[in-house]
Design an enzyme around this catalytic site. Structure first.
Site, PDB file in Angstrom:
ATOM      1  N   SER A   1      19.185  46.622  16.330  1.00 52.17           N
ATOM      2  CA  SER A   1      19.909  45.504  15.706  1.00 52.17           C
ATOM      3  C   SER A   1      19.045  44.882  14.615  1.00 52.17           C
ATOM      4  O   SER A   1      19.546  44.460  13.575  1.00 52.17           O
ATOM      5  CB  SER A   1      20.252  44.445  16.760  1.00 52.17           C
ATOM      6  OG  SER A   1      21.029  45.003  17.781  1.00 52.17           O
TER       7      SER A   1
ATOM      8  N   HIS B   1      23.837  51.411  20.767  1.00 54.71           N
ATOM      9  CA  HIS B   1      24.330  50.725  21.975  1.00 54.71           C
ATOM     10  C   HIS B   1      25.650  51.353  22.434  1.00 54.71           C
ATOM     11  O   HIS B   1      25.848  51.587  23.637  1.00 54.71           O
ATOM     12  CB  HIS B   1      24.604  49.240  21.685  1.00 54.71           C
ATOM     13  CG  HIS B   1      23.404  48.406  21.372  1.00 54.71           C
ATOM     14  ND1 HIS B   1      23.339  47.565  20.287  1.00 54.71           N
ATOM     15  CD2 HIS B   1      22.214  48.254  22.028  1.00 54.71           C
ATOM     16  CE1 HIS B   1      22.177  46.923  20.277  1.00 54.71           C
ATOM     17  NE2 HIS B   1      21.464  47.337  21.319  1.00 54.71           N
TER      18      HIS B   1
ATOM     19  N   LYS C   1      13.848  36.295  21.178  1.00 55.60           N
ATOM     20  CA  LYS C   1      14.638  36.572  19.972  1.00 55.60           C
ATOM     21  C   LYS C   1      15.456  35.367  19.544  1.00 55.60           C
ATOM     22  O   LYS C   1      15.947  34.609  20.393  1.00 55.60           O
ATOM     23  CB  LYS C   1      15.581  37.762  20.215  1.00 55.60           C
ATOM     24  CG  LYS C   1      14.849  39.079  20.411  1.00 55.60           C
ATOM     25  CD  LYS C   1      15.821  40.226  20.620  1.00 55.60           C
ATOM     26  CE  LYS C   1      15.103  41.560  20.805  1.00 55.60           C
ATOM     27  NZ  LYS C   1      16.015  42.622  21.272  1.00 55.60           N
TER      28      LYS C   1
ATOM     29  N   ARG D   1      14.470  54.372  23.467  1.00 58.23           N
ATOM     30  CA  ARG D   1      14.412  55.074  22.181  1.00 58.23           C
ATOM     31  C   ARG D   1      13.077  55.784  22.052  1.00 58.23           C
ATOM     32  O   ARG D   1      12.973  56.974  22.260  1.00 58.23           O
ATOM     33  CB  ARG D   1      14.634  54.083  21.032  1.00 58.23           C
ATOM     34  CG  ARG D   1      16.070  53.575  20.952  1.00 58.23           C
ATOM     35  CD  ARG D   1      16.190  52.372  20.077  1.00 58.23           C
ATOM     36  NE  ARG D   1      15.302  51.319  20.561  1.00 58.23           N
ATOM     37  CZ  ARG D   1      15.229  50.091  20.050  1.00 58.23           C
ATOM     38  NH1 ARG D   1      15.971  49.784  19.025  1.00 58.23           N
ATOM     39  NH2 ARG D   1      14.432  49.191  20.561  1.00 58.23           N
TER      40      ARG D   1
END
Ligand code: PNS
Length: 159
Positions: free
Chosen positions: A130, A17, A41, A92
Site C-alpha cells: 500500500s 491483498h 502507521k 512477500r
C-alpha cells in the site's frame, strides 16, 4: 467449518491483498477480512473508506464466503469473537518475516488455539505494498495492475 481472519491496514487494498483474499477464500469455508489499526502507521483512508474499497473488490471478484469488517482492539480477540481457527497473513520478502514471526508468536501466546497461516505472495506482487502504491499515486504513476479498478479513483482523489 473452517473460519479464518485476514487482518491488515489495507490502506488501501492492493492486488496483492486481493490475491491473498482469493486464495484464502478457496481454502477456508469462511473468511473475515478485518481492517485493523496498526499503531505504527498513519492511514490515508478512514476505516470505513478502506472497508468500502475492499467490499467492492471482493464483490467484483465474486467471492461469496468473504465478509469485510473492522475492529479496534486486539486481533486475537476479534478472531475469537468469530470462532476463527486461523489468522492469515501474506509473506512477500524475507524482510516481512521478522515482524510477522514476532506477531504470530505473540498472538499464539495470547490465544494458543488460533494458528497463524502464512501464504507466500504471488511472485507478481512480491514488491507491492500500500505504501508503494500511495507513493506512485503522489507522483502521478498509472496504478492499473497494482490496485483493484475501483480503488484507482479513490487514491487519485486523496493525493
Ligand atoms: O497490514 P498491516 O499494517 O501489516 O497489519 C498489521 C495489523 C493491523 C494486522 C496489526 O498491527 C494488528 O494485528 N493490529 C491489531 C492489534 C494487535 O492485535 N496487534 C498485535 C499484537 S502482537
Amino acid at each position: 467449518m473452517k473460519t479464518a481472519v485476514y487482518p491488515g491496514s489495507f490502506d488501501p487494498i492492493t492486488l496483492g491483498h486481493l490475491n491473498i483474499i482469493e486464495r484464502s477464500a478457496a481454502v477456508f469455508d469462511k473468511l473475515y477480512v478485518c481492517v485493523m489499526i496498526n499503531s505504527d502507521k498513519k492511514p490515508m483512508f478512514t476505516r470505513e473508506e478502506r472497508m468500502d474499497m475492499i467490499r467492492d473488490a471482493v464483490e467484483a471478484a465474486g467471492l461469496k464466503n468473504v465478509e469485510v469488517e473492522t475492529a479496534g482492539g486486539l486481533l486475537v480477540e476479534y478472531a475469537k469473537s468469530k470462532n476463527a481457527n486461523a489468522i492469515v497473513r501474506g509473506l512477500r520478502a524475507v524482510s516481512d518475516f521478522d515482524w510477522e514471526f514476532q506477531m504470530a508468536l505473540a498472538n499464539k501466546c495470547i490465544a494458543p488455539d488460533i494458528e497463524t497461516v502464512f501464504l507466500a505472495s504471488s511472485e507478481k506482487f512480491t514488491y507491492l505494498s500500500s505504501t508503494i502504491v500511495k507513493e506512485m499515486a503522489r507522483y502521478g504513476a498509472d496504478l492499473q495492475g497494482f490496485v483493484p479498478a475501483n480503488v484507482i479513483d479513490k487514491i487519485m482523489q486523496k493525493v
